[in-house]
Each structure stands twice: as structure tokens, then as C-alpha cells.
Design an enzyme around this catalytic site. Structure first.
Site, PDB file in Angstrom:
ATOM      1  N   TYR A 266       0.820  -1.216   0.000  1.00  0.00           N
ATOM      2  CA  TYR A 266       0.000   0.000   0.000  1.00  0.00           C
ATOM      3  C   TYR A 266       0.851   1.262   0.000  1.00  0.00           C
ATOM      4  O   TYR A 266       1.825   1.359   0.747  1.00  0.00           O
ATOM      5  CB  TYR A 266      -0.895   0.027   1.233  1.00  0.00           C
ATOM      6  CG  TYR A 266      -2.020  -0.979   1.232  1.00  0.00           C
ATOM      7  CD1 TYR A 266      -2.831  -1.160   0.114  1.00  0.00           C
ATOM      8  CD2 TYR A 266      -2.294  -1.725   2.372  1.00  0.00           C
ATOM      9  CE1 TYR A 266      -3.877  -2.076   0.131  1.00  0.00           C
ATOM     10  CE2 TYR A 266      -3.338  -2.639   2.406  1.00  0.00           C
ATOM     11  CZ  TYR A 266      -4.128  -2.813   1.285  1.00  0.00           C
ATOM     12  OH  TYR A 266      -5.155  -3.703   1.316  1.00  0.00           O
ATOM     13  N   ASP A 315      -2.974  -8.162   7.135  1.00  0.00           N
ATOM     14  CA  ASP A 315      -2.811  -9.617   7.156  1.00  0.00           C
ATOM     15  C   ASP A 315      -1.487 -10.099   6.591  1.00  0.00           C
ATOM     16  O   ASP A 315      -1.263 -11.307   6.532  1.00  0.00           O
ATOM     17  CB  ASP A 315      -3.922 -10.266   6.322  1.00  0.00           C
ATOM     18  CG  ASP A 315      -5.279  -9.710   6.662  1.00  0.00           C
ATOM     19  OD1 ASP A 315      -5.642  -9.759   7.851  1.00  0.00           O
ATOM     20  OD2 ASP A 315      -5.960  -9.189   5.753  1.00  0.00           O
TER      21      ASP A 315
END
Ligand SMILES: *Cc1c(COP(=O)(O)O)cnc(C)c1O
Length: 376
Positions: A266, A315
Site C-alpha cells: 500500500y 494480514d
């Protein structure tokens, strides 16, 4: 091995406890193993059993909920719960022989009410604030708490088993507050004596105290983090005799070649500088891997120490392994005892600006604990 797990070495917990309990025994003090917060993330029940096997005779937790969980698992050792809000119903705790830490008159009133409901005498440990500035009665409020406890004792609703306190800076050997707190504790014990309160157990020492302050052992020591093999202040409080009990590891989900200039994770805070292999590890902040470890968290993968590339996600995270032969399913070790070349919880704490306590304690419920060693 499952896709991610925390391997807990129960032999290490047992041996660490034995080492600490032997130190305490040099001053005839007993040892309370602190297993709050799910045993600092190691699992409260297995950790408690390993610590008892190592020579602890007491267990300590924060809340009565934690205490009752140990009782429900069949653990019947002496057990102290010390952090409960006013208004707590202590009936089940009193019935289950859970000793209760009491820092204030409102909490004493709750314990007395619960003891009456249970038709039993509640066992309490009165807490004095000798300088930490957190919970416990201040020296100014201490006489009133003693008076109230003496009255409840006379009525048969409570028995004052202990008087205790907690250090602010025991992990900084030589800090002037240490001697000052011990002095205030001695005075508080004298005041208790004058109020007719004569506890069997006086206790003050946490891990740092147990490792460095024999003069603060009194009748019982309360080590926590050291039971799990970690120093309360690496480099300042000696912990060579201890062995870290938790290893956190995961399997590479996918390893794949990407070209130079590829953004990673990200925000694309990391870009590959050459054609390279990216390996994805299935542990993220949802598992307690701090997001602050983005681009700095260390790990051992393919026999080499590396750092996380780019952002830690909920995660998963990514590692840039260059041209090294890393494949799907390979083991990535985030931290462990350190003797296979893997980072330690201390390394993680330093990398992300926290303490080893927080690194192990925050490993989340989604990560299965795998127990190894005797009792596993
Ligand atoms: C957590 C705690 C301990 C154990 O502290 P460590 O630094 O982990 O040894 C002892 N006593 C009290 C009151 C605590 O809250």
C-alpha cells in the site's frame, strides 16, 4: 507448520522461572509468576503450568476474569488479581479462592459486599503507592484504608493476607526512586503494624527487582516478562540466564519475480531497485505485527536477515529478497531466541520504538500458539 504461528517453548518458561525462583529463595521469598494479558501473549494457562513446574508457587493476573479463566482450567495454586474497577462483583472470585488486590476504600467495599454474598472471608492484599503514581493508596490515604480493612477483618469479611507496592524505575538500576520507594514501603508496613494489620506477605519486586534488588524481595517476588525469557530493560538489567520463549514465524505465501521500479504494498512507499523476487509473508497488524514495522521490521528468511519492504498490511507484508532462492512455503522467522540467526523481540522493539513486552503481548488471537517442551 501452519501458515503462521507463535511457537512457545514451555521448557524455557519453566527454566526461566526456576532461575528466578532460586534467586528469590536465597532470601526465603516465594515466587509469583505473572501471567496477565494471556501470559504476555504466550497463553496464560500453559504458561502458568510451566511456571508452576519451574517453582513458582503463586500466580498473578490483572482482572478477576483472567483469574477465573485459570481456575476454570483446573489451576488451584494461590492466585492474586490486582486490577479491577470499582463496582466489580467479586463473588465468584471469593468463592474460587482468588486473592484480591485492594488499592482504595471503594474497592474494599465491593470486596466486603462480595464476601458477604459468598458468605466467605475474602483474602486481600492492600496496595500502597510508594511513588509509582499509579494505583494504590498514597501514604496520606494509607491509614484510612488500613482502618477500613481492620474493621472488615474484625467483622470477618476480609483477611489481609498481603501488603504490596510496585516500582516505577526498577529497570533502571541505581535510579534514586528505587531506594526511596523501598523506604516508603517500610514506613507503610510500620503504619500497618500500628493499625493492627500484620500481613503474611509483603511484596514489591517485579522482574527488574527480582533480577537486581535482593533487598526488595520481602516475602514474595512478582516477575512477569522475565518468566518469558525477556529482560525488562535489555542492556541494563542482566538476562543472560533467561531464554526467550516465543518464536513468531510464517510461511511465504507467494514468491515471485518482478521488474525494477515495481511499487511494493500500500502507498508504494518502497520500489524495487532491480529485477528481484518479492516474498509475501502472511502476518500483519491484525496479528499484532506493528504497522510501525513498515520498512524496518527485521526477519530471517532463506537464511539471511532482511527487512520488511514497504507497508505492513492487516494480514501480510512483503520482503524483497533480491535474487536469493526463496520459494513459496519457505519459513520466515520474525523473532525468536536468536540462536538460529533470527531477530529477537528486543530487535523488534528497537526497530519500531517500543519495548519487548509490547511486541510479544500484542501477538493476536488469530495466530495459533504451538506449544513445545514438557507439558505441551
Ligand atoms: C505486570 C506486573 C508485574 C510484572 O512486571 P514485569 O516487569 O513484567 O516483571 C508485577 N507486578 C505488577 C503489579 C504488575 O502489574
Amino acid at each position: 507448520m501452519v501458515q503462521a504461528e507463535a511457537v512457545i517453548d514451555l521448557d524455557a518458561i519453566r527454566a526461566n522461572t526456576a532461575y528466578l525462583a532460586e534467586r528469590a529463595a536465597t532470601r526465603s521469598a516465594a515466587t509469583m509468576a505473572v501471567v496477565k494479558a494471556d501470559g504476555y501473549g504466550h497463553g496464560a494457562v500453559p504458561s502458568a503450568r510451566a511456571a508452576l513446574a519451574g517453582g513458582a508457587t503463586w500466580l498473578g493476573v490483572s482482572t478477576v476474569g483472567e483469574a477465573l479463566e485459570l481456575r476454570a482450567a483446573g489451576i488451584d495454586s494461590p492466585l492474586l488479581s490486582w486490577l479491577n474497577a470499582p463496582g466489580t462483583d467479586f463473588t465468584a472470585a471469593v468463592v474460587s479462592d482468588v486473592d484480591l488486590g485492594v488499592p482504595s476504600i471503594p474497592l474494599l467495599d465491593d470486596v466486603v459486599a462480595s464476601a458477604k454474598r459468598a458468605d466467605r472471608t475474602a483474602r486481600v492484599h492492600l496496595k500502597v503507592d510508594t511513588g509509582l503514581g499509579r494505583s494504590g493508596a498514597t501514604p496520606a490515604d494509607w491509614p484510612d484504608l488500613l482502618t477500613a480493612a481492620a474493621k472488615a477483618t474484625a467483622e470477618g469479611t476480609v483477611e489481609v493476607v498481603g501488603v504490596w507496592s510496585h516500582f516505577a524505575c526498577a529497570d533502571e538500576p541505581g535510579h534514586p526512586s528505587i531506594a526511596a520507594q523501598i523506604g516508603v514501603f517500610h514506613e507503610a508496613l510500620e503504619v500497618a503494624d500500628r493499625h493492627g494489620v500484620h500481613p503474611q506477605l509483603r511484596h514489591m519486586a517485579n522482574s527488574a527487582g527480582t533480577l537486581t534488588l535482593p533487598e526488595a524481595y520481602f516475602d514474595l517476588v512478582r516477575p512477569g516478562v522475565s518468566i518469558y525469557g525477556l529482560s525488562p530493560n535489555p542492556g541494563h538489567v542482566p538476562a543472560e540466564a533467561l531464554r526467550p520463549a516465543m518464536t513468531l514465524r510464517g510461511r511465504v505465501l507467494i514468491a515471485k519475480r518482478v521488474p525494477a521500479g515495481h511499487g511494493v504494498s500500500y502507498g508504494h512507499t518502497y520500489h524495487t531497485s532491480a529485477p528481484t523476487t518479492l516474498a509475501v509473508v502472511p502476518l500483519g497488524y491484525g496479528d499484532g505485527v506493528p504497522r510501525h514495522a513498515s520498512s524496518v521490521g527485521p526477519l530471517l528468511l532463506g537464511g539471511v536477515r532482511r527487512r520488511i519492504a514497504g507497508r505492513v498490511c492487516m494480514d501480510q507484508f512483503v520482503v524483497d529478497v533480491g535474487d536469493d532462492p526463496v520459494s513459496d512455503g519457505d519459513e520466515a522467522v520474525l523473532f525468536g531466541p536468536g540462536d538460529r540467526g533470527e531477530p529477537t523481540a528486543d530487535d523488534w522493539a528497537e526497530a519500531v520504538g517500543t519495548i519487548n513486552y509490547e511486541i510479544v503481548t500484542r501477538i493476536g488471537a488469530r495466530v495459533p500458539r504451538t506449544y513445545v517442551g514438557a507439558g505441551a
